[in-house]
Design an enzyme around this catalytic site. Structure first.
Site, PDB file in Angstrom:
ATOM      1  CG  MET A  77     -94.868  36.467  37.043  1.00 14.92           C
ATOM      2  SD  MET A  77     -94.481  36.311  35.327  1.00 14.92           S
ATOM      3  CE  MET A  77     -93.008  37.248  35.239  1.00 14.92           C
ATOM      4  N   GLY A  80     -90.990  41.208  41.269  1.00 14.12           N
ATOM      5  CA  GLY A  80     -91.766  40.596  42.348  1.00 14.12           C
ATOM      6  C   GLY A  80     -93.147  40.109  41.936  1.00 14.12           C
ATOM      7  NE  ARG A 140    -109.367  78.031  16.355  1.00 17.65           N
ATOM      8  CZ  ARG A 140    -109.548  77.082  17.288  1.00 17.65           C
ATOM      9  NH1 ARG A 140    -109.338  75.822  16.987  1.00 17.65           N
ATOM     10  NH2 ARG A 140    -109.922  77.403  18.495  1.00 17.65           N
ATOM     11  CE1 TYR A 166     -97.373  74.354  13.103  1.00 18.71           C
ATOM     12  CE2 TYR A 166     -96.604  74.650  10.845  1.00 18.71           C
ATOM     13  CZ  TYR A 166     -97.589  74.779  11.808  1.00 18.71           C
ATOM     14  OH  TYR A 166     -98.799  75.327  11.470  1.00 18.71           O
ATOM     15  N   GLY A 201    -105.774  69.692  13.094  1.00 14.14           N
ATOM     16  CA  GLY A 201    -106.401  69.930  14.397  1.00 14.14           C
ATOM     17  C   GLY A 201    -106.786  68.582  14.960  1.00 14.14           C
ATOM     18  CB  THR A 202    -104.723  65.813  16.251  1.00 16.97           C
ATOM     19  OG1 THR A 202    -104.000  66.601  17.194  1.00 16.97           O
ATOM     20  CG2 THR A 202    -103.901  65.659  14.990  1.00 16.97           C
ATOM     21  CG  ASN A 203    -107.233  68.621  20.654  1.00 16.65           C
ATOM     22  OD1 ASN A 203    -106.381  67.756  20.736  1.00 16.65           O
ATOM     23  ND2 ASN A 203    -107.132  69.788  21.269  1.00 16.65           N
ATOM     24  CG  ASP A 204    -112.709  69.835  16.654  1.00 16.91           C
ATOM     25  OD1 ASP A 204    -113.705  69.294  17.161  1.00 16.91           O
ATOM     26  OD2 ASP A 204    -112.464  71.055  16.752  1.00 16.91           O
ATOM     27  NE  ARG A 222     -83.938  44.790  37.350  1.00 14.42           N
ATOM     28  CZ  ARG A 222     -84.749  44.170  38.165  1.00 14.42           C
ATOM     29  NH1 ARG A 222     -85.495  43.191  37.733  1.00 14.42           N
ATOM     30  NH2 ARG A 222     -84.832  44.512  39.432  1.00 14.42           N
ATOM     31  NE  ARG A 259     -83.149  33.627  39.564  1.00 13.87           N
ATOM     32  CZ  ARG A 259     -82.079  34.409  39.423  1.00 13.87           C
ATOM     33  NH1 ARG A 259     -80.975  33.914  38.873  1.00 13.87           N
ATOM     34  NH2 ARG A 259     -82.128  35.667  39.790  1.00 13.87           N
ATOM     35  CB  CYS A 288    -102.423  73.448  16.113  1.00 10.08           C
ATOM     36  SG  CYS A 288    -104.025  73.329  15.324  1.00 10.08           S
ATOM     37  CG  HIS A 312    -113.710  58.422  37.012  1.00  7.49           C
ATOM     38  ND1 HIS A 312    -113.701  59.525  37.855  1.00  7.49           N
ATOM     39  CD2 HIS A 312    -114.436  58.778  35.933  1.00  7.49           C
ATOM     40  CE1 HIS A 312    -114.408  60.489  37.295  1.00  7.49           C
ATOM     41  NE2 HIS A 312    -114.874  60.064  36.133  1.00  7.49           N
ATOM     42  CD  GLU A 351    -110.772  72.033  13.153  1.00 11.51           C
ATOM     43  OE1 GLU A 351    -110.511  71.743  14.332  1.00 11.51           O
ATOM     44  OE2 GLU A 351    -111.042  73.178  12.780  1.00 11.51           O
ATOM     45  NE  ARG A 391    -106.821  78.019  22.126  1.00 15.83           N
ATOM     46  CZ  ARG A 391    -106.170  76.956  22.597  1.00 15.83           C
ATOM     47  NH1 ARG A 391    -106.593  75.757  22.293  1.00 15.83           N
ATOM     48  NH2 ARG A 391    -105.124  77.087  23.375  1.00 15.83           N
ATOM     49  CE  LYS A 435     -85.226  37.081  37.457  1.00 15.73           C
ATOM     50  NZ  LYS A 435     -86.250  36.370  38.260  1.00 15.73           N
ATOM     51  CB  SER A 461    -102.607  73.745  11.227  1.00 20.65           C
ATOM     52  OG  SER A 461    -102.317  73.378  12.543  1.00 20.65           O
TER      53      SER A 461
HETATM   54  P1  ADP Z   1     -87.107  38.160  41.286  1.00 21.28           P
HETATM   55  O1  ADP Z   1     -87.391  38.248  39.832  1.00 21.28           O
HETATM   56  O2  ADP Z   1     -88.296  38.343  42.136  1.00 21.28           O
HETATM   57  O3  ADP Z   1     -85.930  39.010  41.673  1.00 21.28           O
HETATM   58  P2  ADP Z   1     -85.304  35.897  41.333  1.00 21.28           P
HETATM   59  O4  ADP Z   1     -85.512  34.810  40.348  1.00 21.28           O
HETATM   60  O5  ADP Z   1     -84.224  36.865  40.979  1.00 21.28           O
HETATM   61  O6  ADP Z   1     -86.685  36.627  41.558  1.00 21.28           O
HETATM   62  O7  ADP Z   1     -85.005  35.189  42.695  1.00 21.28           O
HETATM   63  C1  ADP Z   1     -85.453  35.550  43.976  1.00 21.28           C
HETATM   64  C2  ADP Z   1     -84.262  35.623  44.928  1.00 21.28           C
HETATM   65  O8  ADP Z   1     -83.564  34.406  44.992  1.00 21.28           O
HETATM   66  C3  ADP Z   1     -83.257  36.652  44.493  1.00 21.28           C
HETATM   67  O9  ADP Z   1     -82.764  37.335  45.616  1.00 21.28           O
HETATM   68  C4  ADP Z   1     -82.181  35.853  43.844  1.00 21.28           C
HETATM   69  O10 ADP Z   1     -80.944  36.495  43.926  1.00 21.28           O
HETATM   70  C5  ADP Z   1     -82.205  34.558  44.657  1.00 21.28           C
HETATM   71  N1  ADP Z   1     -81.773  33.415  43.840  1.00 21.28           N
HETATM   72  C6  ADP Z   1     -82.280  33.038  42.661  1.00 21.28           C
HETATM   73  N2  ADP Z   1     -81.617  31.982  42.159  1.00 21.28           N
HETATM   74  C7  ADP Z   1     -80.646  31.694  43.039  1.00 21.28           C
HETATM   75  C8  ADP Z   1     -79.607  30.708  43.072  1.00 21.28           C
HETATM   76  N3  ADP Z   1     -79.445  29.846  42.087  1.00 21.28           N
HETATM   77  N4  ADP Z   1     -78.795  30.695  44.136  1.00 21.28           N
HETATM   78  C9  ADP Z   1     -78.967  31.587  45.141  1.00 21.28           C
HETATM   79  N5  ADP Z   1     -79.911  32.526  45.183  1.00 21.28           N
HETATM   80  C10 ADP Z   1     -80.756  32.594  44.127  1.00 21.28           C
HETATM   81 MG    MG Z   2    -111.047  72.362  16.274  1.00 22.74          MG
HETATM   82 MG    MG Z   3     -84.205  38.958  41.117  1.00 26.37          MG
END
Ligand code: ADP
Ligand code: MG
Ligand code: MG
Length: 903
Positions: A108, A106, A637, A876, A790-793, A341, A97, A856, A457, A769, A582, A28, A788
């Site tokens: 952190m 979402g 083989r 190969y 034989g990476t499984n064995d 991003r 942030r 193989c 599992h 192998e 085989r 960010k 060749s």
């Molecule tokens: P996340 O990583 O969960 O997207 P953000 O840090 O981007 O968290 O922020 C959560 C929300 O708050 C986002 O919708 C972002 O656009 C908004 N937000 C963050 N900083 C500001 C700011 N300085 N002014 C207005 N809105 C903000």
């Molecule tokens: Mg074998």
């Molecule tokens: Mg965000």
């Protein structure tokens, strides 16, 4: 990192960074800096580095000089904005942030409106001319701060807010006016006092510092840890913290907030994709409090902001040369960029976008190859559910192992096996699976669990078997005792009801969803030409990208195939020969009796008779395979598995013999068979009498196979074909083993060619192998024309565990505890097994510079491993027919220096 020196820079202004500094500034922060430097409207601010976070997590306190550096940057920010943090008359407010190097959406925490208190809320009201807005912002601060910084259960606040709304007879936030919101603030402050024993902190700087530490702490929140484990993100990277001056989308109808994509991340189509919410702050969009409108509506709501947004999106696309996702806010008609991003996308979108960008001149074809991954290609090759039909969507779990499975729900392994035995398709539904469920998982079309993540599992074992799996569908209440599960909304699914599960999306339906073959597979099969009208832009993208990968790759791709059908398919999929044919499968079925005869033979004549009976059958197998691979190398083989695998099961046979005896007519033939089974029984068959060892102690066995290969080749040659057999000796650990078999084989070859009057060049080589073979590769290469791996064995022998025994037993625990990042059978263990491969390559080439080198094991079709094989200089890789296109693509990416795992 060592000890901290006073010269460490912990804080960078947005104008000081760039997009390539993700490790230091987080994704960010790096992208906020990039946008700032592009001149885009980003609210000013600064970023505290991931170094500072790591220091905090390591020492339990922030670096001593951090506070000073924050003060410097805050002062500069205040100067630029002409406002002071939390100033009673005209407060500067900031958001604090989180933002790690790897995207963890979402996971952190972020706190908005930091700097508001009982006094500055008045100043904000005066400055903005809106009491309602000021109190709304204050209640949001206390709510977010209370939850993330003070650790108060968010429900307490939501409950209080709901109550306030109920009192006003509404369920909309927007119906609360300034007075109501002031009242809500009072209630929120009481909640804080009640839960923490102290008042909501009024000092703006204290708010900010506490929020910064809370962001650091959120790196180790249980859900963040779980997310990282699932997504294989390292646990020690830490997060950066962005302090960003606030802009307000909740100032009225001329304000709002939204998210956007520069292309459709689902399909890759160009257009305007996103959601907008009027009069709201950022978190409202995801929280789903009110219904958002499609982004295209913004054109009507605020034409100016809309046009500018589209301009910026196009700037970002050409700058990042990729699909971007965006968070923005409109404050009284002014557009602000809050985040961007390079966006996540589906496999289909990845291929389409890569070729679109080539056509738009933003990237070249090399880059297009780097932009897609083998895993994405594999996704496109599974059969797919088509929408339509009358199935009801029940829930979405985790997409643990791709594919589309339809079948009757069953709730125990036994039922799965019984129903499958009588020809029914079943989906095994469990809360979670354990090794006892293995038989049921094998019998089922797919597996659905309500608990456990991608290393559970069920997930691990299903992926190992290539079986469709949806796991962790937490909304389902699975009741195995009463053989039913309940989905949200109270829908109950009883044993025997048909369900459909999609391992690529995690979706679960009640009823049968129609399945269709992948168009990409039909293209590989040659059923759809790249220029035919049936080819859509996805098929054309795949065609273009694979064609280019083929042009640039250095590794050849062969296939593992034992039948003419598989050979032909692999050839259509682009395999240039067989790396592993085989021969054991050729001894099963009707031919089992002949093998039994061979094993039971007491005289040399009996033995020879059994071999003579096998030889023509074996020859015919090879004729057909050589025909399918005409002109290309076919590595055969010689027999590898222990002989008892061709005999009846010890327990079954003992019972049959005992029953016959009890009934008074002992069965002589079975008695002799039983003796043989006992004699050949092994404690550890994997480490027993198999491979070259069999060839050395069962006279005539390998000679028969070599003769069959040679005669088949002669027959193909006489028919005008171009057979290219290569003979491969399995499980060699010492050059002497290989020499003995080579001598015998050469004699047989010479004899057959003399008989047929044909001259053919047949390479004789060995598998590497057993670790000893890798370590003595230089000696072995003197007697081998190819290796060749034989990476499984080799993996089994290096780790000292047998795949069949351990994968279901404890791999999920190992993955969960982080002992493996990924199963060593899925992806080559570079430092261990990979080291042996390197040693083998060096030794082999030292003795024989033109030694042909291949692999193989199943790793030959694994993206990450293909990059390794490229790096160590193999000639190969060989993999199952369906992985051939994946290997072609990854070999191309490896040659171009594309990232190993892709993104
Ligand atoms: P996340 O990583 O969960 O997207 P953000 O840090 O981007 O968290 O922020 C959560 C929300 O708050 C986002 O919708 C972002 O656009 C908004 N937000 C963050 N900083 C500001 C700011 N300085 N002014 C207005 N809105 C903000
Ligand atoms: Mg074998
Ligand atoms: Mg965000």
């Amino acid at each position: 990192m060592g000890s901290v020196t006073s010269t460490t820079t912990w804080v960078y202004d947005f104008s000081e960074g760039n997009k390539d500094q993700k490790d230091l500034l987080g994704g960010k922060g790096a992208n906020l800096a990039e946008m700032t430097n592009l001149g885009l409207p980003v609210p000013p601010g600064f970023t505290i580095t991931t170094d500072a976070c790591r220091h905090y997590l390591e020492h339990g306190s922030t670096p001593p000089d951090l506070a000073g550096q924050v003060t410097e940057h805050l002062t500069a920010l205040e100067k630029a904005m002409g406002k002071t943090l939390g100033d009673p008359a005209d407060p500067l407010l900031v958001s604090v942030r989180s933002g790690a190097a790897a995207s963890m959406p979402g996971m952190m925490e972020t706190v908005l409106n930091v700097g508001l208190n009982d006094e500055s809320v008045q100043g904000l009201a005066a400055q903005s001319g809106s009491e309602r807005f000021a109190w709304d912002s204050y209640r949001r601060l206390i709510q977010m701060f209370g939850r993330t910084v003070l650790g108060i259960d968010g429900e307490a606040f939501e409950h209080a807010l709901d109550e306030a709304k109920r009192e006003q007879g509404t369920d909309l936030d927007l119906d609360l006016d300034a007075e109501h919101l002031r009242d809500v603030v009072g209630r929120f402050k009481a909640i804080v006092r009640e839960h923490t024993g102290r008042d909501f902190p009024q000092d703006p700087r204290e708010q900010m510092d506490l929020a910064i530490n809370a962001v650091f702490d959120s790196w180790n929140s249980p859900r963040a840890i779980l997310y990282r484990r699932r997504e294989r993100i390292p646990g020690d990277a830490g997060t950066a913290v962005n302090v960003c001056s606030m802009v307000f989308g909740n100032l009225g109808a001329d304000s709002g907030t939204g998210v956007a994509f520069t292309r459709d991340p689902g399909s890759g189509e160009q257009g305007v994709y996103g959601d907008y919410l009027q009069n709201a702050q950022g978190e409202d969009v995801v929280a789903g409090i009110r219904n958002t409108v499609p982004l295209t509506e913004l054109e009507r709501i605020d034409r100016g902001a809309y046009d500018e947004l589209l301009r910026i999106m196009s700037t970002l696309e050409s700058h990042y040369r990729d699909l971007c996702d965006i968070e923005f806010t409109v404050e009284r008609g002014k557009l602000w960029m809050l985040q961007t991003r390079v966006g996540k996308r589906t496999a289909a979108a990845a291929f389409r976008i890569a070729t679109q960008l080539v056509d738009e001149g933003l990237i070249d074809t090399d880059e297009a190859v780097r932009r897609v991954t083998g895993d994405q290609l594999a996704q496109l090759m599974f059969p797919r559910f088509v929408s339509g039909g009358d199935a009801t969507r029940l829930t979405q779990g985790m997409n643990a192992s791709p594919g589309a499975a339809v079948g009757k729900a069953v709730f125990s392994s036994e039922t799965a096996v019984q129903w499958a035995d009588r020809g029914e398709k079943v989906v095994l539904v469990r809360r979670e699976t354990n090794p006892d469920d293995l038989a049921g998982m094998i019998a089922a079309e797919g597996v659905l669990t309500s608990r456990g993540g991608k290393t559970s599992h069920a997930a691990v074992v299903a992926r190992g078997m290539g079986k469709t799996c949806v796991c962790g569908a937490e909304e389902l209440q699975v009741d195995t005792t009463n053989r039913r599960f309940t989905a949200p909304g109270g829908v109950t699914v009883e044993e025997g009801d048909v369900i459909s599960i999609d391992g690529s999306t995690g979706l679960v339906w009640l009823g049968e969803v129609p399945v269709e073959d992948s168009a990409v597979v039909r293209y590989f099969e040659g059923e759809i030409g790249p220029d035919s009208p049936e080819a859509d832009d996805l098929v054309r993208s795949v065609h273009r990208i694979l064609t280019h990968a083929d042009e640039v790759r250095r590794l050849d791709v062969r296939t593992n195939a034992d039948t003419p059908e598989d050979s032909a398919r692999a050839r259509r999929f682009g395999a240039r020969g067989i790396g592993l044919c085989r021969t054991e499968h050729m001894f099963l079925g009707d031919r089992r009796q002949l093998v039994e005869k061979l094993i039971l033979a007491e005289t040399d004549e009996d033995k020879q008779a059994a071999l003579d009976a096998l030889a023509p059958l074996q020859k015919q197998d090879f004729v057909e395979i050589f025909e399918a691979m005409d002109g290309l190398p076919v590595t055969v083989r010689l027999l590898d598995p222990p002989l008892h695998e061709f005999l009846p099961d010890l327990t079954d046979l003992s019972v049959r013999v005992a029953v016959a005896e009890a009934q008074g007519h002992p069965d002589e033939a079975n008695l002799r068979l039983l003796a043989a089974v006992r004699r050949l029984h092994e404690q550890n068959p994997m480490l027993g009498l198999r491979g070259v060892r069999l060839g050395l102690v069962v006279p005539g066995l390998f000679a028969m196979q070599v003769r069959a290969i040679a005669e088949a080749a002669c027959e193909r040659r006489s028919a005008g074909g171009d057979p290219r057999p290569e003979i491969m000796i399995p499980l060699v650990g010492a050059v002497q083993e290989l020499e003995a078999i080579r001598e015998e084989s050469e004699q047989v070859l010479a004899a057959v060619f003399e008989e047929c009057g044909v001259e053919l060049d047949v390479l004789i080589g060995t598998m590497i192998e057993v670790p000893r073979a890798a370590l003595t590769a230089e000696e072995i290469a003197r007697s081998a024309e190819f290796f060749s791996f034989g990476t499984n064995d080799l993996t089994q022998m290096t780790w000292g565990f047998s795949r069949d025994d351990v994968e279901a037993a404890f791999f999920h625990a190992y993955l969960d505890k982080g002992i493996f990042g990924v199963s060593p059978f899925e992806s080559l263990d570079r430092p261990g097994v990979g080291r042996l491969v390197e040693v083998g390559v060096q030794g082999g080439r030292a003795a024989r510079p033109d030694l042909k080198l291949g692999v193989c094991g199943e790793h030959g079709g694994d993206p990450d491993s293909v990059h390794f094989f490229h790096e160590v200089g193999l000639d190969y890789v060989s993999c199952s027919p369906f992985r051939v296109p994946v290997a072609r693509l990854e070999a191309g990416r490896a040659a171009l220096g594309g990232e190993r795992a892709g993104s």
